[in-house]
Design a protein around this motif. Structure first.
Motif, short mmCIF file in Angstrom:
data_model
loop_
_atom_site.label_atom_id
_atom_site.label_comp_id
_atom_site.label_asym_id
_atom_site.label_seq_id
_atom_site.Cartn_x
_atom_site.Cartn_y
_atom_site.Cartn_z
N TYR A 41 0.79 -1.23 0.00
CA TYR A 41 0.00 0.00 0.00
C TYR A 41 0.83 1.29 0.00
O TYR A 41 0.27 2.37 -0.02
N ALA A 42 2.16 1.16 0.05
CA ALA A 42 2.96 2.38 0.27
C ALA A 42 3.74 2.79 -0.98
O ALA A 42 4.39 1.97 -1.62
N CYS A 43 3.70 4.07 -1.28
CA CYS A 43 4.57 4.60 -2.34
C CYS A 43 6.02 4.42 -1.88
O CYS A 43 6.37 4.88 -0.79
N PRO A 44 6.87 3.75 -2.68
CA PRO A 44 8.24 3.50 -2.22
C PRO A 44 9.07 4.77 -2.13
O PRO A 44 10.12 4.80 -1.50
N ASN A 45 8.60 5.83 -2.74
CA ASN A 45 9.36 7.08 -2.68
C ASN A 45 8.99 7.92 -1.47
O ASN A 45 9.86 8.49 -0.83
N CYS A 46 7.71 8.02 -1.14
CA CYS A 46 7.32 8.94 -0.07
C CYS A 46 6.56 8.27 1.07
O CYS A 46 6.34 8.89 2.10
N GLY A 47 6.15 7.01 0.89
CA GLY A 47 5.47 6.30 1.98
C GLY A 47 3.97 6.51 2.02
O GLY A 47 3.29 5.94 2.87
N MET A 48 3.42 7.33 1.13
CA MET A 48 1.98 7.61 1.21
C MET A 48 1.15 6.42 0.73
O MET A 48 1.60 5.57 -0.03
N HIS A 49 -0.11 6.42 1.18
CA HIS A 49 -1.00 5.29 0.94
C HIS A 49 -1.53 5.30 -0.50
O HIS A 49 -2.16 6.26 -0.93
N LEU A 50 -1.31 4.20 -1.22
CA LEU A 50 -1.61 4.18 -2.66
C LEU A 50 -3.10 4.15 -2.98
O LEU A 50 -3.49 4.58 -4.06
N VAL A 51 -3.92 3.66 -2.06
CA VAL A 51 -5.36 3.66 -2.35
C VAL A 51 -5.92 5.07 -2.17
O VAL A 51 -6.77 5.53 -2.93
N LYS A 52 -5.36 5.78 -1.17
CA LYS A 52 -5.82 7.14 -0.91
C LYS A 52 -5.46 8.08 -2.05
O LYS A 52 -6.16 9.06 -2.31
N PHE A 53 -4.34 7.80 -2.72
CA PHE A 53 -3.90 8.66 -3.82
C PHE A 53 -3.96 7.89 -5.14
O PHE A 53 -3.13 8.09 -6.02
N TYR A 54 -4.94 7.00 -5.24
CA TYR A 54 -4.94 6.04 -6.35
C TYR A 54 -5.01 6.69 -7.73
O TYR A 54 -4.31 6.30 -8.66
N LYS A 55 -5.87 7.69 -7.89
CA LYS A 55 -6.09 8.21 -9.25
C LYS A 55 -4.84 8.86 -9.86
O LYS A 55 -4.81 9.11 -11.06
N THR A 56 -3.84 9.18 -9.04
CA THR A 56 -2.61 9.74 -9.60
C THR A 56 -1.48 8.71 -9.62
O THR A 56 -0.33 9.04 -9.90
N SER A 57 -1.82 7.47 -9.31
CA SER A 57 -0.80 6.42 -9.18
C SER A 57 -0.13 6.09 -10.51
O SER A 57 -0.76 6.09 -11.56
N VAL A 85 -0.02 4.33 -15.86
CA VAL A 85 -0.71 5.32 -15.04
C VAL A 85 -2.17 4.90 -14.91
O VAL A 85 -2.70 4.20 -15.77
N VAL A 86 -2.80 5.33 -13.84
CA VAL A 86 -4.22 5.04 -13.65
C VAL A 86 -5.05 5.94 -14.56
O VAL A 86 -4.83 7.15 -14.63
N ASP A 87 -5.97 5.33 -15.28
CA ASP A 87 -6.96 6.09 -16.04
C ASP A 87 -7.99 6.61 -15.04
O ASP A 87 -8.63 5.83 -14.33
N THR A 88 -8.12 7.93 -14.96
CA THR A 88 -9.00 8.57 -13.97
C THR A 88 -10.44 8.08 -14.07
O THR A 88 -11.17 8.08 -13.07
N ILE A 89 -10.88 7.69 -15.26
CA ILE A 89 -12.27 7.24 -15.45
C ILE A 89 -12.44 5.75 -15.17
O ILE A 89 -13.26 5.35 -14.35
N THR A 90 -11.64 4.90 -15.85
CA THR A 90 -11.84 3.45 -15.72
C THR A 90 -11.12 2.88 -14.49
O THR A 90 -11.38 1.76 -14.08
N SER A 116 -1.98 16.64 -12.02
CA SER A 116 -1.79 15.89 -13.24
C SER A 116 -2.65 14.63 -13.17
O SER A 116 -2.44 13.80 -12.30
N TYR A 117 -3.64 14.53 -14.05
CA TYR A 117 -4.51 13.34 -14.10
C TYR A 117 -4.51 12.78 -15.51
O TYR A 117 -4.50 13.55 -16.48
N ALA A 118 -4.51 11.45 -15.61
CA ALA A 118 -4.40 10.81 -16.93
C ALA A 118 -5.72 10.16 -17.35
O ALA A 118 -6.51 9.72 -16.50
#
Ligand SMILES: [Zn+2]
Ligand SMILES: [Zn+2]
Length: 286
Positions: A41-57, A85-90, A116-118
């Motif tokens: 669940y953790a971004c290896p660069n900053c430690g933040m939670h990947l589900v919480k910031f999923y749309k920019t993953s 990158v995560v597609d913001t819609i799908t 930045s959203y993809a």
């Protein structure tokens, strides 16, 4: 449970609650996570939670980052060929080279002021722009914009005398946002109370002080240019500049008012303020 632990839990709860309002967050069942084990669940660069910031993953090799900002930092400016990158819609992971990025919209980004959203579909990207502003770009262009998050000012840092810095243990996490603090030496702040707490910026340090109703006495900040440890109450802070910390807009500390003013001139700073002028309302507005 001891009172201190209780307070920390309270803070964690408060920040999870704030995350729940974020555009980036999705139900965990809708998130594709490629890492496994305890790091899933953790971004290896900053430690933040990947589900919480999923749309920019973004993913690259076997890693999954919270944002293009962290992808940029991990790849050190060498554009990765295999990233997704995560597609913001799908909400599916798509090849970055087939993505349409909307950069600079009013929807808050992750780790950066320039969001930045993809999108996999150009129409979706254009629709997002008509609702929220921003500009459609390809991956290489969005990656170049992410580079602008990293301050060019390090060259100015030329200490004549050795400075005392705040030493941060490698595994120390900011109690407000959960990021690894040691990764951001320019932004380190410290509460040196009965126990030490480290922060990835003055903003989170102040949030902690307000939540625990602490005075400024045992707080320390890092001079932005020289990284010297300063007593928080004696530093001068620039607000509203175009330099952003790991958590966005910041109060940027300097040892002297002159240095703070010169930084403010170079970086469109709005104002230089003393510690006493920092208020809870100001911190919330950043
Ligand atoms: Zn990250
Ligand atoms: Zn933080």
């Amino acid at each position: 449970m001891q009172r201190r632990e209780f307070l920390i839990l309270g803070l964690v709860f408060t920040s999870s609650y704030a995350y729940a309002q974020m555009f980036q967050t999705v139900p965990e069942a809708n998130a594709t996570l490629i890492q496994s084990g305890k790091d899933k669940y953790a971004c290896p660069n900053c430690g933040m939670h990947l589900v919480k910031f999923y749309k920019t993953s973004h993913t690259h090799e076997n890693h999954q980052y919270c944002s293009i900002h962290c992808l940029y930092e991990a790849t050190q400016g060498v554009i990765p060929k295999d990233a997704k990158v995560v597609d913001t819609i799908t909400l599916e992971l798509i090849d970055v080279n087939k993505a349409f990025y909307v950069v600079g919209s009013k929807v808050r980004g992750t780790m950066t002021r320039t969001s930045s959203y993809a999108f996999g579909n150009e129409k979706d990207a254009l629709m997002f722009v008509s609702d929220n502003g921003g500009k459609v770009m390809n991956f290489a262009e969005a990656y170049a914009v992410a580079a602008e998050d990293f301050p060019q000012d390090f060259s100015k840092s030329n200490p004549v005398a050795p400075v005392t810095k705040i030493e941060v243990p490698k595994d120390a996490k900011c109690p407000i946002c959960g990021m690894f603090v040691a990764k951001y030496p320019q932004w380190v702040a410290l509460y040196d109370g009965e126990k030490k707490f480290y922060f990835d910026g003055v903003k989170d340090m102040m949030k902690y002080a307000y939540a625990r109703k602490l005075s400024g006495d045992k707080f320390y900040v890092s001079d932005y240019y020289k990284l010297a440890k300063l007593e928080a109450t004696k530093a001068f802070y620039v607000i509203g500049s175009n330099v952003y910390g790991p958590m966005g807009s910041e109060l940027i500390p300097f040892a002297s008012q002159e240095e703070a003013q010169s930084f403010a001139r170079d970086h469109n700073g709005q104002k230089v303020i003393a510690f006493d002028e920092i208020t809870e309302a100001l911190v919330k507005s950043l």
